[in-house]
Every structure is written in C-alpha cells, then in structure tokens.
Design a protein around this motif. Structure first.
Motif, PDB file in Angstrom:
ATOM      1  N   ILE A 491      49.769  37.568  48.476  1.00  0.00           N
ATOM      2  CA  ILE A 491      48.565  37.931  47.720  1.00  0.00           C
ATOM      3  C   ILE A 491      48.281  39.434  47.816  1.00  0.00           C
ATOM      4  O   ILE A 491      47.182  39.887  47.524  1.00  0.00           O
ATOM      5  CB  ILE A 491      47.336  37.136  48.205  1.00  0.00           C
ATOM      6  N   ARG A 492      49.280  40.199  48.213  1.00  0.00           N
ATOM      7  CA  ARG A 492      49.071  41.630  48.488  1.00  0.00           C
ATOM      8  C   ARG A 492      48.679  42.410  47.241  1.00  0.00           C
ATOM      9  O   ARG A 492      47.738  43.217  47.263  1.00  0.00           O
ATOM     10  CB  ARG A 492      50.349  42.210  49.110  1.00  0.00           C
ATOM     11  N   TYR A 493      49.404  42.212  46.154  1.00  0.00           N
ATOM     12  CA  TYR A 493      49.144  42.949  44.908  1.00  0.00           C
ATOM     13  C   TYR A 493      47.704  42.701  44.463  1.00  0.00           C
ATOM     14  O   TYR A 493      46.946  43.628  44.155  1.00  0.00           O
ATOM     15  CB  TYR A 493      50.137  42.473  43.856  1.00  0.00           C
ATOM     16  N   THR A 494      47.301  41.426  44.420  1.00  0.00           N
ATOM     17  CA  THR A 494      45.949  41.068  43.987  1.00  0.00           C
ATOM     18  C   THR A 494      44.889  41.603  44.939  1.00  0.00           C
ATOM     19  O   THR A 494      43.903  42.226  44.518  1.00  0.00           O
ATOM     20  CB  THR A 494      45.818  39.536  43.901  1.00  0.00           C
ATOM     21  N   SER A 495      45.091  41.363  46.232  1.00  0.00           N
ATOM     22  CA  SER A 495      44.053  41.664  47.220  1.00  0.00           C
ATOM     23  C   SER A 495      43.810  43.154  47.387  1.00  0.00           C
ATOM     24  O   SER A 495      42.659  43.589  47.491  1.00  0.00           O
ATOM     25  CB  SER A 495      44.426  41.050  48.573  1.00  0.00           C
ATOM     26  N   MET A 496      44.873  43.959  47.412  1.00  0.00           N
ATOM     27  CA  MET A 496      44.671  45.396  47.633  1.00  0.00           C
ATOM     28  C   MET A 496      44.182  46.098  46.367  1.00  0.00           C
ATOM     29  O   MET A 496      43.510  47.120  46.429  1.00  0.00           O
ATOM     30  CB  MET A 496      45.940  46.059  48.177  1.00  0.00           C
ATOM     31  N   SER A 497      44.510  45.537  45.204  1.00  0.00           N
ATOM     32  CA  SER A 497      44.122  46.194  43.953  1.00  0.00           C
ATOM     33  C   SER A 497      42.619  46.155  43.718  1.00  0.00           C
ATOM     34  O   SER A 497      42.029  47.128  43.241  1.00  0.00           O
ATOM     35  CB  SER A 497      44.837  45.537  42.765  1.00  0.00           C
ATOM     36  N   LEU A 498      41.979  45.023  44.045  1.00  0.00           N
ATOM     37  CA  LEU A 498      40.557  44.896  43.727  1.00  0.00           C
ATOM     38  C   LEU A 498      39.675  45.881  44.486  1.00  0.00           C
ATOM     39  O   LEU A 498      38.882  46.598  43.861  1.00  0.00           O
ATOM     40  CB  LEU A 498      40.083  43.465  43.960  1.00  0.00           C
ATOM     41  N   PRO A 499      39.762  45.980  45.826  1.00  0.00           N
ATOM     42  CA  PRO A 499      38.897  46.968  46.498  1.00  0.00           C
ATOM     43  C   PRO A 499      39.228  48.399  46.087  1.00  0.00           C
ATOM     44  O   PRO A 499      38.321  49.241  45.998  1.00  0.00           O
ATOM     45  CB  PRO A 499      39.167  46.733  47.985  1.00  0.00           C
ATOM     46  N   TYR A 500      40.499  48.669  45.808  1.00  0.00           N
ATOM     47  CA  TYR A 500      40.849  50.015  45.369  1.00  0.00           C
ATOM     48  C   TYR A 500      40.156  50.341  44.046  1.00  0.00           C
ATOM     49  O   TYR A 500      39.570  51.424  43.884  1.00  0.00           O
ATOM     50  CB  TYR A 500      42.368  50.155  45.211  1.00  0.00           C
ATOM     51  N   HIS A 501      40.199  49.415  43.104  1.00  0.00           N
ATOM     52  CA  HIS A 501      39.668  49.724  41.775  1.00  0.00           C
ATOM     53  C   HIS A 501      38.163  49.554  41.677  1.00  0.00           C
ATOM     54  O   HIS A 501      37.531  50.190  40.823  1.00  0.00           O
ATOM     55  CB  HIS A 501      40.400  48.899  40.721  1.00  0.00           C
ATOM     56  N   ILE A 502      37.556  48.737  42.520  1.00  0.00           N
ATOM     57  CA  ILE A 502      36.088  48.751  42.574  1.00  0.00           C
ATOM     58  C   ILE A 502      35.630  50.074  43.181  1.00  0.00           C
ATOM     59  O   ILE A 502      34.705  50.721  42.681  1.00  0.00           O
ATOM     60  CB  ILE A 502      35.552  47.559  43.392  1.00  0.00           C
ATOM     61  N   GLY A 503      36.295  50.489  44.254  1.00  0.00           N
ATOM     62  CA  GLY A 503      35.950  51.760  44.873  1.00  0.00           C
ATOM     63  C   GLY A 503      36.132  52.926  43.926  1.00  0.00           C
ATOM     64  O   GLY A 503      35.211  53.720  43.686  1.00  0.00           O
ATOM     65  N   ASN A 504      37.325  53.025  43.336  1.00  0.00           N
ATOM     66  CA  ASN A 504      37.625  54.167  42.471  1.00  0.00           C
ATOM     67  C   ASN A 504      37.077  53.998  41.059  1.00  0.00           C
ATOM     68  O   ASN A 504      36.700  54.986  40.425  1.00  0.00           O
ATOM     69  CB  ASN A 504      39.136  54.392  42.430  1.00  0.00           C
ATOM     70  N   GLY A 505      37.047  52.743  40.575  1.00  0.00           N
ATOM     71  CA  GLY A 505      36.559  52.524  39.228  1.00  0.00           C
ATOM     72  C   GLY A 505      35.047  52.579  39.121  1.00  0.00           C
ATOM     73  O   GLY A 505      34.514  53.127  38.162  1.00  0.00           O
ATOM     74  N   TRP A 506      34.356  52.046  40.126  1.00  0.00           N
ATOM     75  CA  TRP A 506      32.887  51.992  40.052  1.00  0.00           C
ATOM     76  C   TRP A 506      32.232  53.092  40.875  1.00  0.00           C
ATOM     77  O   TRP A 506      31.480  53.902  40.345  1.00  0.00           O
ATOM     78  CB  TRP A 506      32.391  50.619  40.485  1.00  0.00           C
ATOM     79  N   PHE A 507      32.512  53.148  42.161  1.00  0.00           N
ATOM     80  CA  PHE A 507      31.903  54.199  42.985  1.00  0.00           C
ATOM     81  C   PHE A 507      32.362  55.594  42.537  1.00  0.00           C
ATOM     82  O   PHE A 507      31.562  56.528  42.480  1.00  0.00           O
ATOM     83  CB  PHE A 507      32.258  53.986  44.455  1.00  0.00           C
ATOM     84  N   GLY A 508      33.643  55.729  42.227  1.00  0.00           N
ATOM     85  CA  GLY A 508      34.161  57.028  41.826  1.00  0.00           C
ATOM     86  C   GLY A 508      34.014  57.312  40.352  1.00  0.00           C
ATOM     87  O   GLY A 508      33.566  58.383  39.945  1.00  0.00           O
ATOM     88  N   GLY A 509      34.386  56.342  39.511  1.00  0.00           N
ATOM     89  CA  GLY A 509      34.393  56.576  38.074  1.00  0.00           C
ATOM     90  C   GLY A 509      33.025  56.861  37.490  1.00  0.00           C
ATOM     91  O   GLY A 509      32.904  57.601  36.509  1.00  0.00           O
ATOM     92  N   PHE A 510      31.985  56.290  38.090  1.00  0.00           N
ATOM     93  CA  PHE A 510      30.633  56.525  37.587  1.00  0.00           C
ATOM     94  C   PHE A 510      29.988  57.755  38.231  1.00  0.00           C
ATOM     95  O   PHE A 510      28.839  58.077  37.926  1.00  0.00           O
ATOM     96  CB  PHE A 510      29.754  55.299  37.831  1.00  0.00           C
ATOM     97  N   LEU A 511      30.708  58.449  39.092  1.00  0.00           N
ATOM     98  CA  LEU A 511      30.120  59.603  39.775  1.00  0.00           C
ATOM     99  C   LEU A 511      29.689  60.709  38.806  1.00  0.00           C
ATOM    100  O   LEU A 511      28.552  61.183  38.905  1.00  0.00           O
ATOM    101  CB  LEU A 511      31.096  60.157  40.818  1.00  0.00           C
ATOM    102  N   PRO A 512      30.548  61.175  37.865  1.00  0.00           N
ATOM    103  CA  PRO A 512      30.084  62.242  36.974  1.00  0.00           C
ATOM    104  C   PRO A 512      28.832  61.856  36.192  1.00  0.00           C
ATOM    105  O   PRO A 512      27.898  62.645  36.067  1.00  0.00           O
ATOM    106  CB  PRO A 512      31.290  62.464  36.047  1.00  0.00           C
ATOM    107  N   THR A 513      28.804  60.626  35.656  1.00  0.00           N
ATOM    108  CA  THR A 513      27.640  60.178  34.891  1.00  0.00           C
ATOM    109  C   THR A 513      26.395  60.120  35.765  1.00  0.00           C
ATOM    110  O   THR A 513      25.317  60.598  35.381  1.00  0.00           O
ATOM    111  CB  THR A 513      27.907  58.777  34.299  1.00  0.00           C
ATOM    112  N   THR A 514      26.537  59.533  36.947  1.00  0.00           N
ATOM    113  CA  THR A 514      25.391  59.382  37.848  1.00  0.00           C
ATOM    114  C   THR A 514      24.877  60.737  38.321  1.00  0.00           C
ATOM    115  O   THR A 514      23.669  61.001  38.299  1.00  0.00           O
ATOM    116  CB  THR A 514      25.792  58.527  39.066  1.00  0.00           C
ATOM    117  N   ALA A 515      25.794  61.600  38.752  1.00  0.00           N
ATOM    118  CA  ALA A 515      25.393  62.911  39.255  1.00  0.00           C
ATOM    119  C   ALA A 515      24.749  63.751  38.153  1.00  0.00           C
ATOM    120  O   ALA A 515      23.742  64.431  38.384  1.00  0.00           O
ATOM    121  CB  ALA A 515      26.602  63.635  39.844  1.00  0.00           C
ATOM    122  N   PHE A 516      25.311  63.701  36.940  1.00  0.00           N
ATOM    123  CA  PHE A 516      24.761  64.454  35.819  1.00  0.00           C
ATOM    124  C   PHE A 516      23.351  63.966  35.492  1.00  0.00           C
ATOM    125  O   PHE A 516      22.443  64.753  35.234  1.00  0.00           O
ATOM    126  CB  PHE A 516      25.679  64.319  34.599  1.00  0.00           C
TER     127      PHE A 516
END
Length: 557
Positions: A491-516
């Motif tokens: 389950i490595r592909y599935t399990s490691m991908s989700l926290p990476y992309h929630i972290g980078n997709g949501w916490f990181g990806g929304f950073l410019p919009t939120t900070a602006f």
C-alpha cells in the motif's frame, strides 16, 4: 587475479549501476516535465488574469487567477488516492506513464485555449478544468516516481537516490522561468502578452514525447515484482491505507509531522517569493525571473546534499531543522528583501507611513465571486487603490459616518469620497480623478509606482532568494525517502501519496492565495508570512513528538 578480487566492478555491479542511472534519469526527467507543465500557470499568473479573467475587476481577477492556480493543488490528493490505488494494483511504471500523458495533453490544451474576450465565460471554465486534470495527474505522478526510485535504491542510499526526484520540482520551476524568459526576450513584451505566452504551454508536447520515450525503457520496480511474485499484494489498497487505524495513523502523522511544514516552506521560498517581488514590490517580471532562477540554480545542489546527509543522520532532524530555521527568519528575510528589491518603497514606508482613517462599517471584504459588485464606499475606494499600489498601510477606526481619509506621513491628508450616491458614469469619472490625485500625492511622498530596476540590489536579492531556496532543499530533499519508509510495499504508493499531496496541494498550494488575501485584508505586506510560520512551527512540534526515524527500514520486509 580477478576483477572482483582487485576491487573492480563486476559485470553484475556495472549492470546495476547502469540500471540505477537509467531509473533516476527516466524518473527525474519525466517528473521535471510534469512540474514544468504544472508551474507554467503560476509563473504566468498575471497574464492568465488578463487573458481569462478580464470580465471582473483587477483585484478579484488576480484572486481568481490564484484560485485557479490553487485548484490544481486542491485535487492533487484525489489524484493521489486514485492513481495511488492503480500503482499498488497495476504497478508503478504503468501508472506514472498515464499521469505524464494526462499532464502533457492538458498543458498543451491551455496553449490553444481562446481568451475570455473570444469565447467569454467558457474560457475560464475550460482553463480550470485543465488545471484540475493537471492536479489529478500530478497527484499520481510524484508518489509513483518517488516510490519507484526508492524501491530501486541500494541499502543506505535511499535519501541520496530519491533526492534526484526532489530536485525535479525546483528544476521544473526553473525550466518554466527560463522558457518564459527566452520567449519574452525573443518576441517582446507586447507580443508575449498578446500571444507569446502560449508558446511555453505548446512546447510541453515536445517534452512529453521525449519523456515518454525514456520512461518506456524502464522495467517495473523490484519490490513490486517481489510482492506480486509472493502473492502479498493488497487487493484493496484504499481500505488498507485509510480504513485501518494503524496505517491511517501513520498517514496523519506523515501529514502533520512532515509534509505540512515542508510544503509551506517550499511554496514560500519559491512561489510566494515570486509573487511578493512581482505584485508587492513591483519589480519588473523579467528581472524577477532572472534573479529567482539564479538563486534556485545555486541552491539546487543542496537537495542532493541533504538527501545524502539524511542517509547518515536521519530524515527527521534535517526536515524539522529546515522548518524551524525558516519560521525563525522569514520576517527579517522578507523585510531585507523589501529594502533590496525596492529601496525607494522601503524608504517611503519608513519615513512617510500610510494610514487609512475610516469608519469600519464603511470597509468591506473586496472579493466578488461574480465580478458584479461595485465597491464604491469611501473606505473601499481607499483600500482598493492602496493595496493595488503595493503600499503598506495601517487601519485607524474613525467615528461612524466619517468619510475615509488616506493619511501620508504627518502632513498629507487625502480624503476619499462617497461613490454610492453617484450615477455609474459619474462615479467612474470621479474615481479616475481621485485615484490620479492620490497617486500624485503618494509619488510626492516618495512612493514609486514600480521598482526601479537600476536601483534593485541584485546581489542581495539573489542572496536572500538563495537562503529561502536553501531552506527548501533542507525540508524537501529527504521527504520522499521519509514518506516511502513509513509504509509497507503493498500500500506504499497509495499511503505515501495522500499525505504528500494534502500537505503540498492544500497547505502549500493555497499559500499564495491565503497570504495575498491576508495582506489585502490587513494592509501589512508581511502579514501573510504568519501562515507558513505557524504551520511550520506546528510541524516541528508534532514531528518531534510523533515521527519515527526510518532511514534503516527494509523496504522489502
């Protein structure tokens, strides 16, 4: 005496080294191209605003452009779940071939997409759909590439091997900046704004062909083949990953203790720095691209260094140290960046501070989802112009019913006006006249309309951007190895991908919009930094308490 006895590489060792180089090359080249495609949009946010969101006011249009940029990040976790499942069932290689094809084709479509002026509301709708496809594809790509490389890595070298995947995100951003810069210089600014911006998107189809050709030469990962041969694969990777508490707990720990902090450091050091220089400091876009590219290229070797060091000392101390250093130094670094990038603005802010004196009831949140609201109250007029000018200001509450005033230093008081009582044509004329007068007053006080490229302290800007990029390499270099080591093969592909992309997709990806949005709401050009600082500190604390070191874990166990 045999070659082996003399210490020379055996035939098997040479074949292994050759295969390892091909694995790293193919995975890295493909991932660079995917990041290139994904970040073209962010690098061209200002032009995207003009091309596809021209039906709304400028401030709303730019927020929309940032939201469309963030939309690609919003769906990345869903791509991680969908393609992660395929990767655990179908194989790492086949899955990231599909994701790369989707990414390349959706990027190519953006290059052909008519503007808002040509087809109206259909243009931004199609644009957002293509961004969503890109986000889904990238959600599946990264986990596959990272898992694939890690499962090929020799014992004790996983951090070093996977660091080549980690460098691809920055390499993709640099490649996008260099291609944009080259086209800009070739066709000129006017032509680039009109049609030349499409060329970097269209070029992606050629890069896609090269990457597919290279990746088709790869075989499946040995860990996946061994798992399949032994019949240990999971038939329900989603259930096993997220509906069984022992593994779900690891997913949550990976998110809050590693990837959330890593993500905000990455996006602050690269994308928010880009937005800050362009939109707040008003530095010429071409100059920003050159300086940022120089800094990122200089910092990039440290991805490899930190990946290598993490094989010696562990992933956890390197990543958390990077988060802590960034959180402690962001405010002084961005203040120094202000002085270096636009010294006239920094001097005017210090000597002639701007205050908006207004009735709080007269001030609205200036975000209009449909682009139809006219912000014509006196406070809104003042804040809209000052924010658009990139001027730092403070708010001072006035008695109810007071017409807003813009106070510049100790002597200039520039009153706003009530536009709600005026007819539309009369309001438009009054607003133009008023803004021209306020602009002249700010210019007299020393506030520049844009940064003077000759006055930009270019070595200092590059140094500060390098430091921001250095933090990025610390947190990002070892992250792939750290995530891969947390989960079992089936389950490595599935399990490691989700926290990476929630972290980078949501916490990181929304950073410019939120900070602006935080900056626009408060008037403080540094206020948006609180977002990455708080997230990074939370990650340091929870990561220290909850994350277990995994550098010595056997991936085939």
């Amino acid at each position: 005496m045999t070659d082996s006895a003399m210490g020379a590489p055996t035939t098997d060792q040479r074949a292994l080294d050759k295969r390892s180089r091909l694995v790293i090359l193919a995975s890295s080249v493909g991932t660079v191209i995917e990041w290139y495609d994904f970040y073209l949009y962010g690098s061209l946010a200002a032009i995207i605003t003009a091309q596809f969101f021209s039906g709304v006011n400028e401030t709303t249009g730019y927020i929309f452009a940032l939201m469309a940029f963030a939309a690609g990040f919003a769906v990345r976790p869903f791509g991680a779940v969908f393609f992660g499942r395929l990767g655990d069932l179908w194989g790492r290689k086949n899955t990231f071939l599909v994701t790369m094809l989707l990414m390349g084709l959706s990027t190519f479509v953006v290059g052909l997409l008519p503007s808002y002026a040509a087809i109206g509301i259909a243009a931004p709708i199609i644009l957002v759909v293509m961004r969503l496809v890109q986000g889904l594809a990238l959600g599946g790509e990264y986990g596959g590439a990272a898992t694939y490389v890690a499962e090929h890595a020799p014992k004790g070298k996983r951090g070093f091997f996977t660091s080549f995947i980690q460098i691809t995100a920055t390499a993709g951003l640099v490649l996008s900046l260099l291609v944009i810069l080259s086209v800009r210089l070739t066709v000129g600014e006017e032509a680039f704004a009109a049609w030349g911006w499409r060329i970097p998107f269209l070029v992606s189809i050629l890069l896609l062909g090269v990457s597919l050709w290279i990746r088709l030469k790869l075989a499946e990962s040995p860990s996946f083949q061994k798992m399949k041969a032994e019949g240990k694969g999971s038939s329900t990777p989603l259930k096993d990953s997220f509906l069984k508490w022992p593994n779900l707990k690891l997913v949550l720990i990976a998110l809050v203790g590693l990837t959330a902090g890593q993500a905000v450091i990455w996006y602050t050091g690269q994308f928010y720095a880009l937005f800050f220089l362009e939109r707040v400091m008003k530095v010429d876009s071409t100059l920003v691209y050159v300086l940022l590219a120089i800094a990122l290229i200089a910092a990039s070797p440290f991805f490899i260094f930190w990946g290598w060091l993490s094989d010696k000392v562990g992933r956890k101390p390197v990543i958390l140290a990077g988060c802590l250093l960034a959180a402690l130094t962001y405010f002084p670094l961005f203040q120094a960046l202000t002085t270096a990038a636009n010294p006239a603005l920094a001097e005017a802010t210090a000597s002639q501070p701007v205050t908006i004196y207004a009735d709080p009831a007269d001030c609205n949140l200036q975000f209009d989802p449909v682009g139809k609201t006219v912000f014509n109250q006196s406070c809104d007029l003042a804040k809209s112009y000052i924010a658009k000018a990139g001027v730092n200001y403070t708010n001072l509450a006035a008695p109810a019913g007071t017409v807003a005033e813009v106070r510049i230093g100790d002597s200039v008081v520039y009153p706003s006006f009530r536009g709600e009582a005026l007819a539309p044509a009369e309001f438009a004329t009054a607003r133009t006249t008023w803004e021209t007068g306020l602009g002249s007053a700010l210019a007299t006080a020393g506030y520049p309309s844009k940064a003077d490229s000759e006055q930009v302290n270019k070595p200092m800007v590059v140094l500060i951007l390098f430091i921001l990029g250095f933090y990025v390499t610390m947190v990002y270099g070892p992250i792939a190895a750290a995530l891969v080591e947390m989960f079992p093969t089936n389950i490595r592909y599935t399990s490691m991908s989700l926290p990476y992309h929630i972290g980078n997709g949501w916490f990181g990806g929304f950073l410019p919009t939120t900070a602006f949005a935080m900056v626009a709401a408060t008037g403080n050009i540094f206020y948006g930094l609180w977002y990455p600082i708080i997230v990074a500190v939370v990650t340091v604390v929870l990561g220290f308490l909850l994350v277990k070191e995994g550098k010595d874990v056997d991936l085939n166990a």
